[in-house]
Design a protein around this motif. Structure first.
Motif, PDB file in Angstrom:
ATOM      1  N   GLY A   3       4.624  -2.790  -4.615  1.00  0.00           N
ATOM      2  CA  GLY A   3       4.847  -4.012  -3.856  1.00  0.00           C
ATOM      3  C   GLY A   3       3.755  -5.020  -4.134  1.00  0.00           C
ATOM      4  N   ASN A   4       3.480  -5.877  -3.161  1.00  0.00           N
ATOM      5  CA  ASN A   4       2.489  -6.919  -3.391  1.00  0.00           C
ATOM      6  C   ASN A   4       1.102  -6.520  -2.910  1.00  0.00           C
ATOM      7  OD1 ASN A   4       2.952  -6.981  -0.688  1.00  0.00           O
ATOM      8  ND2 ASN A   4       3.777  -9.051  -0.645  1.00  0.00           N
ATOM      9  N   SER A   5       0.883  -5.232  -2.639  1.00  0.00           N
ATOM     10  CA  SER A   5      -0.415  -4.763  -2.180  1.00  0.00           C
ATOM     11  C   SER A   5      -0.801  -3.504  -2.936  1.00  0.00           C
ATOM     12  CB  SER A   5      -0.344  -4.448  -0.685  1.00  0.00           C
ATOM     13  OG  SER A   5      -1.503  -3.754  -0.281  1.00  0.00           O
ATOM     14  N   ILE A   6      -2.069  -3.411  -3.336  1.00  0.00           N
ATOM     15  CA  ILE A   6      -2.532  -2.184  -4.003  1.00  0.00           C
ATOM     16  C   ILE A   6      -3.579  -1.489  -3.142  1.00  0.00           C
ATOM     17  CG2 ILE A   6      -1.999  -2.870  -6.363  1.00  0.00           C
ATOM     18  CD1 ILE A   6      -5.006  -3.516  -6.657  1.00  0.00           C
ATOM     19  N   LYS A   7      -3.321  -1.385  -1.835  1.00  0.00           N
ATOM     20  CA  LYS A   7      -4.267  -0.753  -0.916  1.00  0.00           C
ATOM     21  C   LYS A   7      -4.285   0.771  -1.127  1.00  0.00           C
ATOM     22  CE  LYS A   7      -4.071  -4.345   2.537  1.00  0.00           C
ATOM     23  NZ  LYS A   7      -3.657  -4.716   3.872  1.00  0.00           N
ATOM     24  N   LEU A   8      -3.346   1.369  -1.817  1.00  0.00           N
ATOM     25  CA  LEU A   8      -3.366   2.789  -2.192  1.00  0.00           C
ATOM     26  C   LEU A   8      -3.672   3.724  -1.037  1.00  0.00           C
ATOM     27  CD1 LEU A   8      -5.262   2.270  -5.474  1.00  0.00           C
ATOM     28  CD2 LEU A   8      -2.876   2.845  -5.249  1.00  0.00           C
ATOM     29  N   LYS A   9      -2.826   3.712  -0.005  1.00  0.00           N
ATOM     30  CA  LYS A   9      -2.993   4.558   1.179  1.00  0.00           C
ATOM     31  C   LYS A   9      -3.043   6.045   0.807  1.00  0.00           C
ATOM     32  CE  LYS A   9      -0.600   1.314   4.128  1.00  0.00           C
ATOM     33  NZ  LYS A   9       0.622   1.031   4.844  1.00  0.00           N
ATOM     34  N   TYR A  10      -2.302   6.421  -0.232  1.00  0.00           N
ATOM     35  CA  TYR A  10      -2.250   7.831  -0.637  1.00  0.00           C
ATOM     36  C   TYR A  10      -3.640   8.371  -0.944  1.00  0.00           C
ATOM     37  CZ  TYR A  10      -1.125  12.008  -3.282  1.00  0.00           C
ATOM     38  OH  TYR A  10      -1.066  13.291  -3.727  1.00  0.00           O
ATOM     39  N   PHE A  11      -4.468   7.591  -1.581  1.00  0.00           N
ATOM     40  CA  PHE A  11      -5.805   8.044  -1.954  1.00  0.00           C
ATOM     41  C   PHE A  11      -6.814   7.888  -0.830  1.00  0.00           C
ATOM     42  CE2 PHE A  11      -3.870   6.964  -6.059  1.00  0.00           C
ATOM     43  CZ  PHE A  11      -3.946   8.209  -6.638  1.00  0.00           C
ATOM     44  N   LYS A  12      -6.578   6.958   0.070  1.00  0.00           N
ATOM     45  CA  LYS A  12      -7.519   6.727   1.160  1.00  0.00           C
ATOM     46  C   LYS A  12      -7.421   7.765   2.266  1.00  0.00           C
ATOM     47  CE  LYS A  12      -8.341   1.775   1.026  1.00  0.00           C
ATOM     48  NZ  LYS A  12      -8.195   0.533   1.763  1.00  0.00           N
ATOM     49  N   HIS A  13      -6.210   8.200   2.603  1.00  0.00           N
ATOM     50  CA  HIS A  13      -5.998   9.090   3.742  1.00  0.00           C
ATOM     51  C   HIS A  13      -5.741  10.523   3.274  1.00  0.00           C
ATOM     52  CE1 HIS A  13      -5.915   5.480   6.110  1.00  0.00           C
ATOM     53  NE2 HIS A  13      -4.922   5.009   5.392  1.00  0.00           N
ATOM     54  N   ARG A  14      -6.741  11.125   2.682  1.00  0.00           N
ATOM     55  CA  ARG A  14      -6.639  12.503   2.173  1.00  0.00           C
ATOM     56  C   ARG A  14      -7.727  13.369   2.778  1.00  0.00           C
ATOM     57  NH1 ARG A  14      -4.291  13.765  -2.724  1.00  0.00           N
ATOM     58  NH2 ARG A  14      -5.965  15.223  -3.027  1.00  0.00           N
ATOM     59  N   LYS A  15      -7.438  14.672   2.884  1.00  0.00           N
ATOM     60  CA  LYS A  15      -8.470  15.613   3.352  1.00  0.00           C
ATOM     61  C   LYS A  15      -9.563  15.755   2.301  1.00  0.00           C
ATOM     62  CE  LYS A  15      -5.328  18.257   6.229  1.00  0.00           C
ATOM     63  NZ  LYS A  15      -4.613  19.509   6.389  1.00  0.00           N
ATOM     64  N   SER A  16      -9.161  15.890   1.035  1.00  0.00           N
ATOM     65  CA  SER A  16     -10.151  15.991  -0.049  1.00  0.00           C
ATOM     66  C   SER A  16     -10.442  14.596  -0.580  1.00  0.00           C
ATOM     67  CB  SER A  16      -9.629  16.821  -1.212  1.00  0.00           C
ATOM     68  OG  SER A  16      -8.677  17.728  -0.813  1.00  0.00           O
ATOM     69  N   PRO A  17     -11.696  14.262  -0.760  1.00  0.00           N
ATOM     70  CA  PRO A  17     -12.012  12.911  -1.248  1.00  0.00           C
ATOM     71  C   PRO A  17     -11.596  12.718  -2.706  1.00  0.00           C
ATOM     72  CG  PRO A  17     -13.985  14.254  -1.089  1.00  0.00           C
ATOM     73  CD  PRO A  17     -12.869  15.069  -0.522  1.00  0.00           C
ATOM     74  N   VAL A  18     -11.338  11.483  -3.053  1.00  0.00           N
ATOM     75  CA  VAL A  18     -10.960  11.124  -4.418  1.00  0.00           C
ATOM     76  C   VAL A  18     -12.130  10.383  -5.044  1.00  0.00           C
ATOM     77  CG1 VAL A  18      -9.417   9.683  -5.806  1.00  0.00           C
ATOM     78  CG2 VAL A  18      -8.510  10.987  -3.887  1.00  0.00           C
ATOM     79  N   ASP A  19     -12.539  10.808  -6.224  1.00  0.00           N
ATOM     80  CA  ASP A  19     -13.604  10.120  -6.949  1.00  0.00           C
ATOM     81  C   ASP A  19     -13.003   8.967  -7.733  1.00  0.00           C
ATOM     82  OD1 ASP A  19     -15.603  11.838  -6.123  1.00  0.00           O
ATOM     83  OD2 ASP A  19     -15.330  13.188  -7.815  1.00  0.00           O
TER      84      ASP A  19
END
Length: 168
Positions: free
Chosen positions: A61-77
């Protein structure tokens, strides 16, 4: 049969605006994020099961806020490539072409209705196709002999087959 680059540019100038550029990036040069995201090279361990490498494609869509990577139990590098070193992220860039661009093209999907359909497609269909039915070969060995580079690959397997054959 011969034409200069300047003549080509002059000839197609009236119609050039009709055609969109391909592969537009969401990353803007000189952004503050550039300073916050570290540069790393050779940190990947593709042999480890469950290892994931991802890129932020603009099918959101018109936003790249990437909720999938932000709201995870394991952190994303988060990492980024060095300037002018396009092969720093060669694995994921190759997958962008084979798994995203070839099937869905270069267009941005900004319509919220399309985004909902695409998310459903990725989650409920494409995921199973890639992991259960689409085999790929892994590079086992790379040798330089003079000016030639010889590569040896394993037999093509789906990600599911690799997991089942791993014994883990």
């Amino acid at each position: 049969m011969e034409i200069s680059a300047a003549t080509i540019d002059r000839t197609i100038k009236p119609i050039r605006h009709r055609y969109k550029k391909r592969g537009l990036s969401e990353t803007k040069p000189g952004s503050i994020l550039k300073e916050l995201i570290p540069i790393r090279t050779n940190q990947w361990d593709e042999s480890r099961l469950g290892f994931v490498e991802a890129d932020t494609g603009a099918h959101c869509g018109n936003s790249i806020k990437l909720k999938y990577f932000k709201h995870r139990k394991s952190p994303v590098d988060y990492t980024r490539s060095r300037a002018y070193h396009k092969n720093d992220n060669a694995h994921i860039e190759g997958k962008n072409w084979t798994l995203k661009r070839q099937y869905l093209g270069y267009e941005r999907f900004e319509n919220p209705k399309l985004v909902k359909l695409l998310n459903d497609f990725y989650t409920n269909k494409f995921y199973y196709f890639i992991n259960f039915f689409l085999p790929s070969s892994k590079l086992l060995e790379k040798k330089r002999i003079g000016s030639k580079i010889l590569k040896k690959y394993d037999k093509p397997q789906t990600p599911l087959e690799r997991l089942l054959n791993s014994g883990r």
